[in-house]
Design an enzyme around this catalytic site. Structure first.
Site, PDB file in Angstrom:
ATOM      1  N   ASP A 260      41.894  46.345  50.919  1.00  0.00           N
ATOM      2  CA  ASP A 260      42.948  45.387  50.555  1.00  0.00           C
ATOM      3  C   ASP A 260      44.317  46.047  50.364  1.00  0.00           C
ATOM      4  OD1 ASP A 260      40.784  43.700  50.498  1.00  0.00           O
ATOM      5  OD2 ASP A 260      40.600  43.697  48.323  1.00  0.00           O
TER       6      ASP A 260
ATOM      7  N   VAL B 283      33.371  41.837  59.957  1.00  0.00           N
ATOM      8  CA  VAL B 283      33.478  42.757  61.103  1.00  0.00           C
ATOM      9  C   VAL B 283      34.510  43.846  60.784  1.00  0.00           C
ATOM     10  CG1 VAL B 283      34.429  42.844  63.444  1.00  0.00           C
ATOM     11  CG2 VAL B 283      32.756  41.111  62.842  1.00  0.00           C
TER      12      VAL B 283
ATOM     13  N   GLY C 103      39.311  46.105  40.937  1.00  0.00           N
ATOM     14  CA  GLY C 103      38.353  45.774  39.882  1.00  0.00           C
ATOM     15  C   GLY C 103      37.594  47.006  39.427  1.00  0.00           C
TER      16      GLY C 103
ATOM     17  N   ARG D 247      46.935  29.154  74.901  1.00  0.00           N
ATOM     18  CA  ARG D 247      46.416  28.677  73.612  1.00  0.00           C
ATOM     19  C   ARG D 247      47.159  29.310  72.450  1.00  0.00           C
ATOM     20  NH1 ARG D 247      40.149  28.913  75.397  1.00  0.00           N
ATOM     21  NH2 ARG D 247      40.031  26.760  76.077  1.00  0.00           N
TER      22      ARG D 247
ATOM     23  N   ARG E  93      41.398  39.794  50.438  1.00  0.00           N
ATOM     24  CA  ARG E  93      41.324  39.057  49.163  1.00  0.00           C
ATOM     25  C   ARG E  93      42.676  38.413  48.860  1.00  0.00           C
ATOM     26  NH1 ARG E  93      37.718  42.305  44.817  1.00  0.00           N
ATOM     27  NH2 ARG E  93      36.982  40.284  44.160  1.00  0.00           N
TER      28      ARG E  93
ATOM     29  N   ARG F 166      30.793  67.946  47.487  1.00  0.00           N
ATOM     30  CA  ARG F 166      30.961  69.360  47.877  1.00  0.00           C
ATOM     31  C   ARG F 166      32.037  70.050  47.034  1.00  0.00           C
ATOM     32  NH1 ARG F 166      29.634  69.189  54.407  1.00  0.00           N
ATOM     33  NH2 ARG F 166      27.462  68.611  54.091  1.00  0.00           N
TER      34      ARG F 166
ATOM     35  N   GLY G 257      38.156  49.883  44.481  1.00  0.00           N
ATOM     36  CA  GLY G 257      39.445  49.195  44.450  1.00  0.00           C
ATOM     37  C   GLY G 257      39.851  48.769  43.054  1.00  0.00           C
TER      38      GLY G 257
HETATM   39  P1  ATP Z   1      37.616  45.346  46.645  1.00  0.00           P
HETATM   40  O1  ATP Z   1      38.808  44.579  46.168  1.00  0.00           O
HETATM   41  O2  ATP Z   1      37.941  46.364  47.658  1.00  0.00           O
HETATM   42  O3  ATP Z   1      36.492  44.459  47.040  1.00  0.00           O
HETATM   43  P2  ATP Z   1      37.219  46.012  43.876  1.00  0.00           P
HETATM   44  O4  ATP Z   1      36.948  47.303  43.223  1.00  0.00           O
HETATM   45  O5  ATP Z   1      38.536  45.375  43.542  1.00  0.00           O
HETATM   46  O6  ATP Z   1      37.054  46.225  45.416  1.00  0.00           O
HETATM   47  P3  ATP Z   1      35.766  43.988  42.331  1.00  0.00           P
HETATM   48  O7  ATP Z   1      34.669  43.104  42.742  1.00  0.00           O
HETATM   49  O8  ATP Z   1      37.011  43.362  41.844  1.00  0.00           O
HETATM   50  O9  ATP Z   1      36.026  44.969  43.563  1.00  0.00           O
HETATM   51  O10 ATP Z   1      35.233  44.940  41.160  1.00  0.00           O
HETATM   52  C1  ATP Z   1      34.056  45.702  41.316  1.00  0.00           C
HETATM   53  C2  ATP Z   1      33.303  45.799  40.001  1.00  0.00           C
HETATM   54  O11 ATP Z   1      34.128  46.428  39.009  1.00  0.00           O
HETATM   55  C3  ATP Z   1      32.920  44.469  39.355  1.00  0.00           C
HETATM   56  O12 ATP Z   1      31.756  43.921  39.899  1.00  0.00           O
HETATM   57  C4  ATP Z   1      32.700  44.880  37.906  1.00  0.00           C
HETATM   58  O13 ATP Z   1      31.439  45.463  37.725  1.00  0.00           O
HETATM   59  C5  ATP Z   1      33.773  45.959  37.711  1.00  0.00           C
HETATM   60  N1  ATP Z   1      34.948  45.350  37.043  1.00  0.00           N
HETATM   61  C6  ATP Z   1      35.896  44.579  37.584  1.00  0.00           C
HETATM   62  N2  ATP Z   1      36.781  44.169  36.658  1.00  0.00           N
HETATM   63  C7  ATP Z   1      36.371  44.700  35.484  1.00  0.00           C
HETATM   64  C8  ATP Z   1      36.849  44.646  34.143  1.00  0.00           C
HETATM   65  N3  ATP Z   1      37.940  43.950  33.824  1.00  0.00           N
HETATM   66  N4  ATP Z   1      36.163  45.331  33.191  1.00  0.00           N
HETATM   67  C9  ATP Z   1      35.065  46.021  33.498  1.00  0.00           C
HETATM   68  N5  ATP Z   1      34.547  46.101  34.751  1.00  0.00           N
HETATM   69  C10 ATP Z   1      35.192  45.457  35.722  1.00  0.00           C
END
Ligand code: ATP
Length: 325
Positions: A128, A256, A105, A163, A172, A26, A103
């Site tokens: 996380d 959950v 990654g 208990r 994570r 939006r 997040g």
């Molecule tokens: P959460 O920690 O909340 O599960 P996140 O974003 O940290 O979320 P990840 O599984 O670490 O989850 O990353 C999600 C996606 O981001 C990966 O499957 C990948 O496609 C991409 N990704 C992660 N690290 C890299 C990297 N170094 N270079 C390019 N792409 C990446």
């Protein structure tokens, strides 16, 4: 000049992701842009799964957990060849900029794409709470409240039967959720990846709680801790059976914690961050994570966020220990 953007959700789903998709869509429409939603995170970028989003298609989702766009983990995107394919599909669909809701990654992936010259902004979203660039991320508050509700219930049954409960929560490699739910739930001990706790220390904490006349003992364990709840349970049963005072049980809350409807805090945070990420694009600010710092919506260069993990405040562990008397 931006005319069309795409938005995706990536990594683990977090309550409030839908509110962020709605806010991005939006806010972009307000700028006069069109919006494409990408299915299943980076996987949809690589496999060309785009669909148009308008103001109505993001209606009725602010109160829903999960993500209407789906989320996935995508190995191909970690490789340059996968990211080139993503860029090809973005260009084929006439997309000028991308917003990544996710997040650690996911924001590392966003940085990698922005390094290849494409305008990308991130929205801080993970239960996380391990992202540098945001004091708190979308989904944390709801996940924390779900964990807390479970802990409160376990405490009640633990007291009735004298208990000790080992409760494993998600997060994570980050102990934030465990630590905060431990403090808020009045746990006797918190076991987190950031600070090693030996199984013997857990045994001592439980028997000391019994000796102090407590009716129950509650130990919150982070999933990423060196010894998870199952391992601790086995250890206690093998080495301390009948010596702890309390009978021990273990419960893993698992997914959950993710599925709940986002609470007010997460809906508001997601709305503010989604709007903020679009505003940043509109003023030509690219390659940043939109987060919340000191109660303000801020932007932090993805270069400072990618591949890093926010550290936990050691004083909070001390607080948990002091209040567990
Ligand atoms: P959460 O920690 O909340 O599960 P996140 O974003 O940290 O979320 P990840 O599984 O670490 O989850 O990353 C999600 C996606 O981001 C990966 O499957 C990948 O496609 C991409 N990704 C992660 N690290 C890299 C990297 N170094 N270079 C390019 N792409 C990446």
């Amino acid at each position: 000049m931006i005319k069309r953007i795409a938005v995706l959700t990536s990594g683990g789903d977090a309550p409030g992701m839908n509110a962020a998709i709605r806010a991005v869509t939006r806010s972009a429409i307000e700028q006069g842009w069109t919006v494409l939603g990408v299915r299943e995170g980076y996987l949809g970028l690589v496999t060309n799964q785009f669909r148009e989003l308008d103001a109505r298609s993001v209606g009725g989702i602010i109160q829903l957990g999960g993500t209407m766009l789906g989320s996935a983990r995508c190995k191909e995107f970690r490789e340059e060849s996968g990211r080139k394919q993503a860029l090809h599909n973005l260009s084929k669909n006439g997309v000028d900029a991308l917003i990544v809701i996710g997040g650690n990654g996911s924001q590392t992936g966003a940085y990698a794409l922005s390094q290849m010259g494409f305008p990308v902004n991130g929205v801080a979203s993970t239960i996380d709470n391990d992202l540098v660039g945001s004091d708190i991320t979308i989904g944390v508050d709801t996940a924390l409240n779900i964990a807390l509700e479970a802990i409160d219930r376990l405490k009640t049954t633990a007291s009735s039967h004298r208990r000790a409960f080992l409760v494993e929560v998600m997060g994570r490699d980050c102990g934030y959720l465990a630590l905060m739910s431990g403090i808020a739930g009045g746990a006797e001990a918190v076991v987190i990846p950031e600070f090693e706790t030996t199984p013997e220390q857990v045994a001592q904490t439980i028997s000391a709680a019994y000796a102090r006349g407590k009716s129950h003992a509650l130990v919150v364990v982070a999933e990423g801790a060196k010894h998870d709840a199952d391992a601790l349970f086995r250890y206690l049963n093998e080495n301390y059976k009948d010596e702890l005072g309390f009978e021990v049980r273990a419960t893993t809350l698992g997914h959950v914690q993710r599925g709940g409807a986002p609470l007010a805090y997460d809906r508001l945070l997601a709305s503010r961050l989604g709007y903020g990420a679009v505003e940043a694009l509109a003023r030509g600010e690219y390659g940043v994570l939109c987060g919340m710092k000191g109660g303000q919506v801020t932007t932090t260069p993805l270069a400072e966020v990618a591949g890093k993990t926010k550290s936990l405040d050691e004083r909070l562990l001390k607080l948990a220990q002091v209040l567990a008397r």
